[in-house]
Design a protein around this motif. Structure first.
Motif, PDB file in Angstrom:
ATOM      1  N   VAL A 269     -32.438   4.613  -0.683  1.00 18.67           N
ATOM      2  CA  VAL A 269     -31.829   5.850   0.296  1.00 18.67           C
ATOM      3  C   VAL A 269     -30.522   6.498  -1.187  1.00 18.67           C
ATOM      4  O   VAL A 269     -30.069   5.657  -1.110  1.00 18.67           O
ATOM      5  N   PRO A 270     -31.101   7.041  -2.234  1.00 14.94           N
ATOM      6  CA  PRO A 270     -29.922   7.417  -2.924  1.00 14.94           C
ATOM      7  C   PRO A 270     -29.204   8.224  -2.221  1.00 14.94           C
ATOM      8  O   PRO A 270     -28.607   9.288  -1.088  1.00 14.94           O
ATOM      9  N   VAL A 271     -27.410   7.610  -2.763  1.00 13.45           N
ATOM     10  CA  VAL A 271     -25.730   8.458  -1.914  1.00 13.45           C
ATOM     11  C   VAL A 271     -25.612   9.376  -2.408  1.00 13.45           C
ATOM     12  O   VAL A 271     -24.524   8.723  -3.187  1.00 13.45           O
ATOM     13  N   VAL A 272     -25.091  10.687  -3.030  1.00  7.87           N
ATOM     14  CA  VAL A 272     -24.459  10.979  -3.218  1.00  7.87           C
ATOM     15  C   VAL A 272     -23.034  11.476  -2.213  1.00  7.87           C
ATOM     16  O   VAL A 272     -22.645  11.230  -1.542  1.00  7.87           O
ATOM     17  N   VAL A 273     -22.271  10.542  -3.629  1.00  3.64           N
ATOM     18  CA  VAL A 273     -20.660  10.468  -3.311  1.00  3.64           C
ATOM     19  C   VAL A 273     -20.108  12.016  -3.713  1.00  3.64           C
ATOM     20  O   VAL A 273     -19.823  11.155  -5.192  1.00  3.64           O
ATOM     21  N   VAL A 274     -19.695  12.814  -3.124  1.00  4.87           N
ATOM     22  CA  VAL A 274     -18.599  13.582  -4.172  1.00  4.87           C
ATOM     23  C   VAL A 274     -17.084  13.362  -4.100  1.00  4.87           C
ATOM     24  O   VAL A 274     -17.177  13.288  -2.451  1.00  4.87           O
ATOM     25  N   ALA A 275     -16.474  13.067  -4.466  1.00  2.00           N
ATOM     26  CA  ALA A 275     -14.967  12.124  -4.613  1.00  2.00           C
ATOM     27  C   ALA A 275     -14.223  12.370  -5.410  1.00  2.00           C
ATOM     28  O   ALA A 275     -13.901  11.608  -6.486  1.00  2.00           O
ATOM     29  N   PRO A 276     -13.851  13.575  -5.581  1.00  2.00           N
ATOM     30  CA  PRO A 276     -12.720  13.918  -7.088  1.00  2.00           C
ATOM     31  C   PRO A 276     -11.444  12.742  -6.440  1.00  2.00           C
ATOM     32  O   PRO A 276     -11.543  12.445  -5.264  1.00  2.00           O
ATOM     33  N   SER A 277     -11.118  12.394  -7.725  1.00  2.33           N
ATOM     34  CA  SER A 277      -9.898  11.898  -7.610  1.00  2.33           C
ATOM     35  C   SER A 277      -8.524  12.316  -6.869  1.00  2.33           C
ATOM     36  O   SER A 277      -7.152  13.592  -7.235  1.00  2.33           O
ATOM     37  N   ASP A 278      -7.849  12.731  -5.236  1.00  6.29           N
ATOM     38  CA  ASP A 278      -7.331  13.044  -4.923  1.00  6.29           C
ATOM     39  C   ASP A 278      -6.320  12.302  -3.414  1.00  6.29           C
ATOM     40  O   ASP A 278      -6.736  10.797  -3.514  1.00  6.29           O
ATOM     41  N   ASP A 279      -6.154  12.613  -2.703  1.00  4.43           N
ATOM     42  CA  ASP A 279      -5.172  11.299  -1.796  1.00  4.43           C
ATOM     43  C   ASP A 279      -6.053  10.204  -1.133  1.00  4.43           C
ATOM     44  O   ASP A 279      -5.566   9.610   0.089  1.00  4.43           O
ATOM     45  N   LEU A 280      -7.728  11.009  -0.757  1.00  5.09           N
ATOM     46  CA  LEU A 280      -8.579  10.540  -0.134  1.00  5.09           C
ATOM     47  C   LEU A 280      -9.202   9.635  -0.598  1.00  5.09           C
ATOM     48  O   LEU A 280     -10.179   8.726  -0.324  1.00  5.09           O
ATOM     49  N   PHE A 281      -8.999   9.356  -2.101  1.00  2.31           N
ATOM     50  CA  PHE A 281     -10.149   8.842  -3.075  1.00  2.31           C
ATOM     51  C   PHE A 281     -10.217   7.385  -2.551  1.00  2.31           C
ATOM     52  O   PHE A 281     -11.798   6.660  -2.551  1.00  2.31           O
ATOM     53  N   GLU A 282      -9.086   6.610  -2.273  1.00  2.00           N
ATOM     54  CA  GLU A 282      -9.109   5.516  -2.212  1.00  2.00           C
ATOM     55  C   GLU A 282     -10.388   4.349  -0.783  1.00  2.00           C
ATOM     56  O   GLU A 282     -10.899   3.806  -0.939  1.00  2.00           O
ATOM     57  N   LYS A 283      -9.983   5.968   0.585  1.00  2.00           N
ATOM     58  CA  LYS A 283     -10.834   5.892   1.441  1.00  2.00           C
ATOM     59  C   LYS A 283     -12.229   5.962   1.157  1.00  2.00           C
ATOM     60  O   LYS A 283     -13.333   4.913   1.753  1.00  2.00           O
ATOM     61  N   THR A 284     -12.821   6.926   0.681  1.00  2.00           N
ATOM     62  CA  THR A 284     -13.642   6.954   0.043  1.00  2.00           C
ATOM     63  C   THR A 284     -14.538   6.566  -0.619  1.00  2.00           C
ATOM     64  O   THR A 284     -15.513   5.872  -0.725  1.00  2.00           O
ATOM     65  N   ALA A 285     -13.903   4.996  -1.616  1.00  2.00           N
ATOM     66  CA  ALA A 285     -13.857   4.501  -2.432  1.00  2.00           C
ATOM     67  C   ALA A 285     -14.637   3.339  -1.954  1.00  2.00           C
ATOM     68  O   ALA A 285     -15.783   2.633  -2.026  1.00  2.00           O
ATOM     69  N   SER A 286     -13.522   3.078  -0.334  1.00  2.00           N
ATOM     70  CA  SER A 286     -14.027   1.604  -0.103  1.00  2.00           C
ATOM     71  C   SER A 286     -15.145   1.994   0.948  1.00  2.00           C
ATOM     72  O   SER A 286     -16.067   1.065   0.984  1.00  2.00           O
ATOM     73  N   ASN A 287     -15.459   3.469   1.074  1.00  2.00           N
ATOM     74  CA  ASN A 287     -17.264   3.448   1.811  1.00  2.00           C
ATOM     75  C   ASN A 287     -18.080   3.039   0.861  1.00  2.00           C
ATOM     76  O   ASN A 287     -19.238   2.910   1.732  1.00  2.00           O
ATOM     77  N   LEU A 288     -17.629   3.581   0.004  1.00  2.00           N
ATOM     78  CA  LEU A 288     -19.111   3.638  -0.968  1.00  2.00           C
ATOM     79  C   LEU A 288     -19.418   2.124  -1.293  1.00  2.00           C
ATOM     80  O   LEU A 288     -20.422   1.702  -1.875  1.00  2.00           O
ATOM     81  N   GLN A 289     -18.079   1.011  -1.691  1.00  2.00           N
ATOM     82  CA  GLN A 289     -18.611  -0.517  -1.653  1.00  2.00           C
ATOM     83  C   GLN A 289     -19.008  -0.553  -0.879  1.00  2.00           C
ATOM     84  O   GLN A 289     -20.095  -1.610  -0.827  1.00  2.00           O
ATOM     85  N   GLU A 290     -19.056  -0.205   0.975  1.00  2.00           N
ATOM     86  CA  GLU A 290     -19.683  -0.640   1.852  1.00  2.00           C
ATOM     87  C   GLU A 290     -21.538  -0.119   1.960  1.00  2.00           C
ATOM     88  O   GLU A 290     -21.847  -0.852   1.768  1.00  2.00           O
ATOM     89  N   VAL A 291     -21.918   1.188   1.174  1.00  2.00           N
ATOM     90  CA  VAL A 291     -22.903   1.664   0.675  1.00  2.00           C
ATOM     91  C   VAL A 291     -23.471   0.609   0.104  1.00  2.00           C
ATOM     92  O   VAL A 291     -24.881   0.558  -0.183  1.00  2.00           O
ATOM     93  N   MET A 292     -22.534   0.263  -1.037  1.00  2.00           N
ATOM     94  CA  MET A 292     -23.797  -1.059  -2.186  1.00  2.00           C
ATOM     95  C   MET A 292     -23.733  -2.105  -1.552  1.00  2.00           C
ATOM     96  O   MET A 292     -24.366  -2.215  -2.274  1.00  2.00           O
TER      97      MET A 292
END
Ligand code: M6R
Length: 364
Positions: A269-292
């Motif tokens: 399952v490819p997971v496309v993560v839309v994550a510009p570096s904004d105030d929520l970036f770190e939060k999205t990045a940690s979700n992405l680690q969980e996916v990986m």
């Protein structure tokens, strides 16, 4: 005609820098770097609530707008899809306004939603690409998107010009409510004025996105994740992919993953993560680690700063230009359009006229 392009959709994707520019010209004073809106049929300073109603991609433009209006203008926003709203019998506040968004101005559910809001005493503002349409005639004020005719069934340039108008409107609402100062208004206006040039840079990633799309074309399911204004862009990426490539796709708020959808993740399952570096970036990045960590194949749409922070951990990274996070959704719409387009071409579907779909939905 299509000019040198193979499909209207691709031509319309490539028109975006120009038509966003045309739309900005209508609503932004480039010298003063201030927003200039026509006189509204209500006053944002005292508006109790803005109700936003639309269908499909236009609804997703409304969803981005909800974040903008709430964050920068402190306007309470209610948002719904028109087919639900029209039958919901929602109580609407006295002195309130309803904004409908539509490319065609003929979508039957959106028109019915407008009529309901009107019957409840709401002022009607519409954001439309076809100014001589039924919805236009029944609105108190029309804010046109200057996208020009959109032929491809998949909405592309109508979406990004809708976002452009909505961004301008949110800034003017913020000024009316005293929620931003003059300096911030000029910064936001400047960020908007730079969007056409940045959008042209995003289009330079076409070839690398095409290669990613070839891979996606082989899969059965794709997930799109994002937070904040990137969440509606994730939904838009999933909608575009379903619509023209017939690949099953879902968009989720990144923080919602662990409440169910993460169970779907495996190496297929490819997971496309839309994550510009904004105030929520770190939060999205940690979700992405969980996916990986669960073997998910992450396609990371970010900027140079974001790419650096993640340190090449994603399977594929697309590093878009660095922009003010306020305008990011306008730019990040483009790679998800290209992804869907190239996946559809790879699968050999009828890109401009996908099965079962009509450009304008005039029946329920
Ligand atoms: O003409 P409208 O903007 O009112 O149309 C709304 C939707 O039917 C439309 O955005 C649809 O979702 C598109 N085919 C999406 O690409």
């Amino acid at each position: 005609g299509k000019g040198n392009f193979r499909h209207f959709m691709l031509k319309e994707i490539y028109e975006q820098p120009a038509v966003i520019g045309d739309t900005l010209q209508r609503y932004v004073n480039p010298l003063a770097r201030t927003i200039e809106m026509p006189a509204l049929p209500f006053d944002f300073a005292t508006l109790p609530r803005l109700t936003i109603v639309a269908c499909g991609t236009a609804y997703l433009a409304g969803m981005v707008a909800k974040y903008w209006f709430e964050q920068i203008a402190r306007v309470p926003v209610e948002l719904d899809i028109a087919s639900e709203f029209r039958y919901r019998e929602a109580p609407l506040p006295k002195g309130g306004a309803t904004m409908v968004i539509s490319q065609s101005g003929e979508t039957i559910d959106t028109l019915a939603a407008l009529r309901y809001a009107k019957s409840q005493g709401q002022k009607i503002l519409s954001v439309l690409n076809v100014p001589e349409s039924t919805i236009a005639r029944e609105s108190d004020l029309v804010l046109p998107t200057l996208a020009g005719p959109e032929i491809g069934v998949a909405s592309t340039k109508a979406f990004t010009t809708q976002l452009t108008v909505l961004a301008c409107l949110a800034i003017s609402a913020a000024r009316a409510r005293g929620a931003i100062d003059h300096k911030r208004e000029t910064e936001l206006s400047q960020a908007l004025l730079e969007v056409p040039a940045r959008a042209a840079e995003v289009l330079n990633h076409d070839e690398s996105i095409r290669r990613i799309a070839y891979d996606i074309a082989e899969t059965r399911d794709v997930l799109f994740l994002g937070r904040g204004t990137s969440y509606p862009i994730a939904l838009e990426g999933a909608l575009k992919l379903k619509e023209i490539s017939y690949i099953h796709a879902e968009g989720y708020a990144a923080g919602e993953m662990k409440h169910g959808p993460i169970a779907l993740i495996d190496e297929n399952v490819p997971v496309v993560v839309v994550a510009p570096s904004d105030d929520l970036f770190e939060k999205t990045a940690s979700n992405l680690q969980e996916v990986m960590a669960r073997g998910g194949r992450v396609i990371f749409l970010s900027d140079h700063k974001g790419a650096k922070k993640l340190g090449g951990k994603a399977a594929i990274t697309v590093a878009l230009p660095q922009v003010d996070p306020f305008v990011a959704p306008i730019l990040y719409a483009i790679p998800v359009q290209l992804l869907a387009y190239h996946a559809a071409v790879a699968k050999g579907t009828d890109v401009d006229q996908p099965r079962n779909l009509a450009k304008s939905v005039t029946v329920e």
